[in-house]
Design a protein around this motif. Structure first.
Motif, mmCIF file in Angstrom:
data_model
loop_
_atom_site.group_PDB
_atom_site.id
_atom_site.type_symbol
_atom_site.label_atom_id
_atom_site.label_comp_id
_atom_site.label_asym_id
_atom_site.label_seq_id
_atom_site.Cartn_x
_atom_site.Cartn_y
_atom_site.Cartn_z
ATOM 1 N N PRO A 93 13.192 -7.767 0.064
ATOM 2 C CA PRO A 93 12.991 -8.811 -1.564
ATOM 3 C C PRO A 93 12.659 -8.147 -2.559
ATOM 4 C CG PRO A 93 13.327 -10.140 0.891
ATOM 5 C CD PRO A 93 12.799 -8.695 0.607
ATOM 6 N N PHE A 94 10.999 -6.663 -2.272
ATOM 7 C CA PHE A 94 10.605 -6.354 -2.706
ATOM 8 C C PHE A 94 10.753 -5.169 -3.672
ATOM 9 C CE2 PHE A 94 8.406 -9.761 -0.563
ATOM 10 C CZ PHE A 94 7.210 -10.584 -0.851
ATOM 11 N N LEU A 95 11.731 -4.281 -2.641
ATOM 12 C CA LEU A 95 12.251 -2.751 -2.656
ATOM 13 C C LEU A 95 12.336 -2.361 -4.136
ATOM 14 C CD1 LEU A 95 12.996 -2.325 0.838
ATOM 15 C CD2 LEU A 95 10.718 -1.842 0.025
ATOM 16 N N THR A 96 13.549 -3.557 -5.037
ATOM 17 C CA THR A 96 14.094 -3.345 -6.063
ATOM 18 C C THR A 96 12.896 -2.787 -7.397
ATOM 19 O OG1 THR A 96 16.371 -3.988 -5.681
ATOM 20 C CG2 THR A 96 15.761 -3.358 -7.923
ATOM 21 N N SER A 97 12.060 -3.839 -7.415
ATOM 22 C CA SER A 97 11.291 -4.123 -7.767
ATOM 23 C C SER A 97 10.327 -3.265 -7.940
ATOM 24 C CB SER A 97 10.815 -5.546 -8.442
ATOM 25 O OG SER A 97 9.677 -4.997 -9.262
ATOM 26 N N LEU A 98 9.550 -2.894 -6.728
ATOM 27 C CA LEU A 98 8.590 -2.302 -5.901
ATOM 28 C C LEU A 98 9.263 -0.593 -6.693
ATOM 29 C CD1 LEU A 98 6.129 -1.074 -4.656
ATOM 30 C CD2 LEU A 98 7.441 -0.853 -2.799
ATOM 31 N N LYS A 99 10.541 0.178 -6.284
ATOM 32 C CA LYS A 99 11.197 1.084 -6.540
ATOM 33 C C LYS A 99 11.194 1.025 -8.453
ATOM 34 C CE LYS A 99 13.567 2.498 -2.939
ATOM 35 N NZ LYS A 99 14.939 2.095 -1.758
ATOM 36 N N ALA A 100 11.307 0.414 -9.316
ATOM 37 C CA ALA A 100 11.438 0.364 -10.536
ATOM 38 C C ALA A 100 9.631 0.260 -10.782
ATOM 39 C CB ALA A 100 11.735 -0.644 -11.264
ATOM 40 N N TRP A 101 8.683 -0.032 -10.187
ATOM 41 C CA TRP A 101 7.112 0.322 -10.652
ATOM 42 C C TRP A 101 7.107 1.484 -10.859
ATOM 43 C CZ3 TRP A 101 2.482 1.821 -8.848
ATOM 44 C CH2 TRP A 101 1.552 1.412 -9.564
ATOM 45 N N ILE A 137 0.339 -1.531 -0.037
ATOM 46 C CA ILE A 137 -0.111 0.021 0.086
ATOM 47 C C ILE A 137 1.224 1.348 -0.237
ATOM 48 C CG2 ILE A 137 -1.778 1.749 1.499
ATOM 49 C CD1 ILE A 137 -2.500 -1.246 2.275
ATOM 50 N N LEU A 138 0.478 1.960 -1.093
ATOM 51 C CA LEU A 138 1.269 3.363 -0.848
ATOM 52 C C LEU A 138 0.216 4.400 -0.839
ATOM 53 C CD1 LEU A 138 3.585 2.330 -4.472
ATOM 54 C CD2 LEU A 138 3.971 2.234 -2.114
ATOM 55 N N ASP A 139 1.412 5.528 -0.035
ATOM 56 C CA ASP A 139 0.357 6.557 -0.281
ATOM 57 C C ASP A 139 0.268 7.769 -1.790
ATOM 58 O OD1 ASP A 139 2.637 8.338 -0.338
ATOM 59 O OD2 ASP A 139 2.613 9.006 1.538
ATOM 60 N N GLU A 140 -0.204 8.724 -1.399
ATOM 61 C CA GLU A 140 -0.863 9.469 -2.489
ATOM 62 C C GLU A 140 0.881 10.382 -3.151
ATOM 63 O OE1 GLU A 140 -5.186 11.469 -2.150
ATOM 64 O OE2 GLU A 140 -3.592 11.762 -0.520
ATOM 65 N N SER A 141 1.836 10.323 -2.316
ATOM 66 C CA SER A 141 3.080 11.307 -2.970
ATOM 67 C C SER A 141 3.850 9.125 -3.078
ATOM 68 C CB SER A 141 3.564 11.383 -1.713
ATOM 69 O OG SER A 141 4.013 10.368 -0.807
ATOM 70 N N TYR A 142 3.757 8.925 -4.046
ATOM 71 C CA TYR A 142 4.230 7.238 -3.618
ATOM 72 C C TYR A 142 5.743 7.394 -2.793
ATOM 73 C CZ TYR A 142 1.528 6.242 -7.208
ATOM 74 O OH TYR A 142 0.758 6.195 -8.520
ATOM 75 N N GLU A 143 5.866 8.336 -1.384
ATOM 76 C CA GLU A 143 6.970 8.286 -1.184
ATOM 77 C C GLU A 143 6.746 7.354 0.187
ATOM 78 O OE1 GLU A 143 7.687 12.021 0.376
ATOM 79 O OE2 GLU A 143 9.594 12.237 -1.516
ATOM 80 N N LEU A 160 9.667 4.969 1.307
ATOM 81 C CA LEU A 160 10.796 4.158 0.878
ATOM 82 C C LEU A 160 12.649 4.323 0.813
ATOM 83 C CD1 LEU A 160 8.367 3.912 -1.890
ATOM 84 C CD2 LEU A 160 9.078 2.072 -0.328
ATOM 85 N N ASP A 161 13.031 6.278 0.897
ATOM 86 C CA ASP A 161 14.289 6.283 0.785
ATOM 87 C C ASP A 161 14.475 5.473 2.316
ATOM 88 O OD1 ASP A 161 13.832 7.540 -1.697
ATOM 89 O OD2 ASP A 161 13.695 9.007 -0.838
ATOM 90 N N ASP A 162 14.081 5.178 3.546
ATOM 91 C CA ASP A 162 14.775 4.801 4.512
ATOM 92 C C ASP A 162 15.006 3.319 4.350
ATOM 93 O OD1 ASP A 162 14.495 6.995 5.009
ATOM 94 O OD2 ASP A 162 13.150 7.112 6.213
ATOM 95 N N LEU A 163 14.687 2.950 3.940
ATOM 96 C CA LEU A 163 14.270 1.396 3.578
ATOM 97 C C LEU A 163 15.300 0.781 2.026
ATOM 98 C CD1 LEU A 163 10.354 0.613 3.317
ATOM 99 C CD2 LEU A 163 11.631 0.667 5.924
#
Length: 321
Positions: free
Chosen positions: A235-243, A113-119, A210-213
């Motif tokens: 394990p999900f973060l690289t793919s999530l940030k690419a998305w 679940i991402l907030d409106e800023s995607y941050e 996300l920048d802290d993860l």
């Protein structure tokens, strides 16, 4: 059924539950279920696990003099106390070992679940552990992936993602023999009310930046820069940030938001061991209240596979220590 009832309703001096309570748990969760749920030890152990949750969340909470058990201890107690299960007591160690092995193969689904800023993303922390994860859980028999994700997210956060979920937008990782699929739910308001619907499963819910993860790597495997344990997140973060990078950036970021992660729900233990909410639980908002951003869907990560060998190695070392 008459042979199942004996002893009084008062707990024994050592804190063990009375036979009458054990009989009720056996009858309610093991005997009075569809026949197909009694056809394998794996299914029976899932029923015993439900009985264990009920015992811990209801019986122990209402009567603190009752002893609390882990699942293996409770399984042994119920097998020894229930007439239909007692013949299998000599094999209980093998039965429990097989069940544990089976559980790690059951597919898991949930949501990022991402907030409106995607941050920020929403993370939950387990009741007894210190690790954080995305809200997720194991699939029931014949349950569809996205329906499991909707159910588990609702149970762990009180938030209904049904109308926001796109079945084609997910990230999938294989942990050993277990498939974990997380659907991306973007554009959720940061002031959304969150509170778990299940007792003693989640101890805290928080928006984390996300920048802290940090994604898993040879140097950073399990922790964020702020010290959070992220075995099931990294394990999900690289793919999530690419998305996120593939999306059109949302509206301007809110300057009034804190720079660090913020807790939106937390439980604390009282002196009696019962739980109370720090933030008062609010009724779940309808899906129509949760506005999505106007960005279009990104590319699906259904074929994404992450090399999680370093993660598994650290987890194995940690848990065997």
């Amino acid at each position: 059924m008459s042979g199942l009832h004996r002893s009084s309703s008062a707990p024994l001096k050592n804190g063990n539950p009375p036979q009458e309570l054990l009989d009720d748990l056996c009858s309610r969760f093991v005997l009075n279920v569809p026949k197909e749920d009694q056809q394998s030890f794996e299914r029976i152990l899932f029923l015993v696990e439900y009985a264990h949750w009920f015992y811990e969340d209801n019986s122990v909470e209402k009567n603190p003099s009752l002893k609390s058990f882990n699942l293996k201890e409770f399984t042994s107690l119920l097998f020894n106390s229930c007439d239909v299960l007692r013949p299998y007591v000599p094999h209980i160690d093998d039965i429990f070992k097989d069940f544990t092995s089976y559980k790690v193969r059951v597919p898991v689904t949930g949501a990022i679940i991402l907030d409106e800023s995607y941050e920020r993303c929403l993370l939950v922390k387990g009741w007894k552990g210190t690790s954080w994860s995305f809200p997720r859980g194991k699939k029931n028999k014949d349950e569809e992936d996205h329906m499991c994700a909707i159910r588990e997210v609702l149970e762990e956060t009180g938030f209904d993602v049904a109308r926001l979920l796109n079945k084609d937008e997910y990230i999938e990782v294989i942990f050993g023999q277990q498939r974990v699929r997380l659907y991306i739910i973007a554009g959720v308001k940061d002031d959304t009310a969150f509170a778990p619907l299940t007792k003693k499963e989640i101890s805290e819910i928080a928006w984390q930046r996300l920048d802290d993860l940090l994604p898993a790597s040879d140097d950073v495997i399990s922790r964020s820069v702020t010290g959070l344990k992220l075995y099931m997140v990294a394990p999900f973060l690289t793919s999530l940030k690419a998305w996120i990078s593939a999306q059109r950036l949302p509206t301007a970021l809110r300057p009034d938001m804190p720079l660090k992660g913020m807790s939106v729900w937390k439980a604390k233990s009282s002196s009696t061991g019962s739980s109370t909410q720090i933030a008062e639980s609010q009724s779940t908002k309808s899906a129509s209240d949760a506005q999505t951003s106007d960005v279009g869907p990104g590319k699906s990560f259904r074929n994404f596979r992450f090399d999680i060998a370093p993660v598994l190695q650290v987890m194995e070392t940690t848990f065997s220590a």
